[in-house]
Design an enzyme around this catalytic site. Structure first.
Site, PDB file in Angstrom:
ATOM      1  N   TYR A 299      -4.073   7.778  -5.952  1.00 49.77           N
ATOM      2  CA  TYR A 299      -3.712   8.779  -4.945  1.00 49.77           C
ATOM      3  C   TYR A 299      -4.039  10.139  -5.545  1.00 49.77           C
ATOM      4  O   TYR A 299      -3.280  10.679  -6.351  1.00 49.77           O
ATOM      5  CB  TYR A 299      -2.231   8.654  -4.579  1.00 49.77           C
ATOM      6  CG  TYR A 299      -1.726   9.690  -3.602  1.00 49.77           C
ATOM      7  CD1 TYR A 299      -2.506  10.119  -2.537  1.00 49.77           C
ATOM      8  CD2 TYR A 299      -0.452  10.235  -3.738  1.00 49.77           C
ATOM      9  CE1 TYR A 299      -2.042  11.072  -1.645  1.00 49.77           C
ATOM     10  CE2 TYR A 299       0.027  11.174  -2.850  1.00 49.77           C
ATOM     11  CZ  TYR A 299      -0.767  11.577  -1.807  1.00 49.77           C
ATOM     12  OH  TYR A 299      -0.309  12.531  -0.918  1.00 49.77           O
TER      13      TYR A 299
ATOM     14  N   ASP B 216      -6.560   6.999  -1.549  1.00 52.73           N
ATOM     15  CA  ASP B 216      -6.712   8.277  -0.852  1.00 52.73           C
ATOM     16  C   ASP B 216      -7.281   9.274  -1.856  1.00 52.73           C
ATOM     17  O   ASP B 216      -6.578   9.751  -2.729  1.00 52.73           O
ATOM     18  CB  ASP B 216      -5.341   8.727  -0.329  1.00 52.73           C
ATOM     19  CG  ASP B 216      -5.388  10.079   0.361  1.00 52.73           C
ATOM     20  OD1 ASP B 216      -6.480  10.677   0.455  1.00 52.73           O
ATOM     21  OD2 ASP B 216      -4.319  10.551   0.799  1.00 52.73           O
TER      22      ASP B 216
END
Length: 250
Positions: free
Chosen positions: A106, A145
């Site tokens: 992330y 992400d």
């Protein structure tokens, strides 16, 4: 082997929506989650038979965090990149599956005012060095992400976002460095066109109008390309402002 990644924007929230139905329908071999915003003590969830859960929570409660759910038992799961300034936010997990490493990530957001852009650039350099270190031992798959739309076709309105976080030249260069280092953007191996997004603003009906950004990715070492069978975006799956992405690999 089916691998899926999903920024759930709060695991506790998505568990009250469609998460278990999604897991039951897809039955991935490995599911990587980002922005879980919780620790095991925060939920009372029993995972389906055959899945093991590996957590990496942030020091700050209710913030960031990653998690791996897997049917295949990894040799080892390591959290962080062994750099103190990066490892307090629960952003990286590396699972050793014998033939390859699977890294769940992330990536930090540069923030709307770009106050974290300088840090983000250092993060990108350090994370790439970490990946290349792993790759010296065996091939690497990394997913999550990445908080950047790489090219103009990766977001609906590139011209108006050229200096906005997630599409700055600096962030895009950080992604290009991954590609230049030999990592393959799996989705682009199968789909060259635009209009394929993984994140939509919760305002102004952006998702229903498909005004989105492609921020979520699977990248693989070049040596794994012959084993890549499929890459996909599940843009119909709701529950978060992001949707799941995935690959199938031999």
């Amino acid at each position: 082997m089916k691998l899926i990644s999903w920024n759930v924007n709060g695991l506790r929230a998505v568990l009250k929506k469609n998460f278990m139905e999604f897991l039951d329908a897809e039955r991935p071999d490995v599911l990587c989650l980002q922005e879980i915003k919780c620790t095991p003590e925060d939920i009372e969830q029993v995972w389906p038979h055959g899945y093991s859960a590996f957590w990496n929570g942030a020091l700050r409660k209710g913030y960031s965090g990653t998690m791996i759910l897997t049917k295949k038992q990894p040799v080892k799961v390591a959290n962080g990149v062994e750099i103190e300034e990066h490892d307090g936010e629960g952003r990286v997990q590396a699972a050793d599956f014998g033939d390859f490493y699977l890294v769940n990530v992330y990536v930090p957001n540069s923030k709307r005012d770009l106050s974290r852009l300088t840090y983000r650039q250092k993060w990108d350099r350090d994370f790439l060095a970490y990946l290349k270190g792993l790759e010296k031992k065996k091939p690497v798959i990394f997913c999550g992400d990445l908080n950047v739309a790489h090219t103009e076709i990766d977001l609906a309105n590139p011209k108006s976002n050229i200096h906005n976080h997630g599409f700055t030249p600096e962030e895009r260069a950080g992604f290009t460095a991954f590609v230049d280092a030999g990592f393959v953007d799996t989705f682009r191996e199968f789909e060259k066109g635009g209009g394929h997004y993984t994140w939509w603003s919760v305002f102004s009906g952006a998702r229903s109008r498909n005004i989105g950004w492609r921020l979520d990715y699977f990248l693989i070492s070049k040596s794994l390309r012959p084993k890549l069978k499929k890459a996909f975006i599940h843009n119909k799956v709701l529950g978060s402002d992001h949707c799941p992405v995935g690959i199938e690999i031999k």
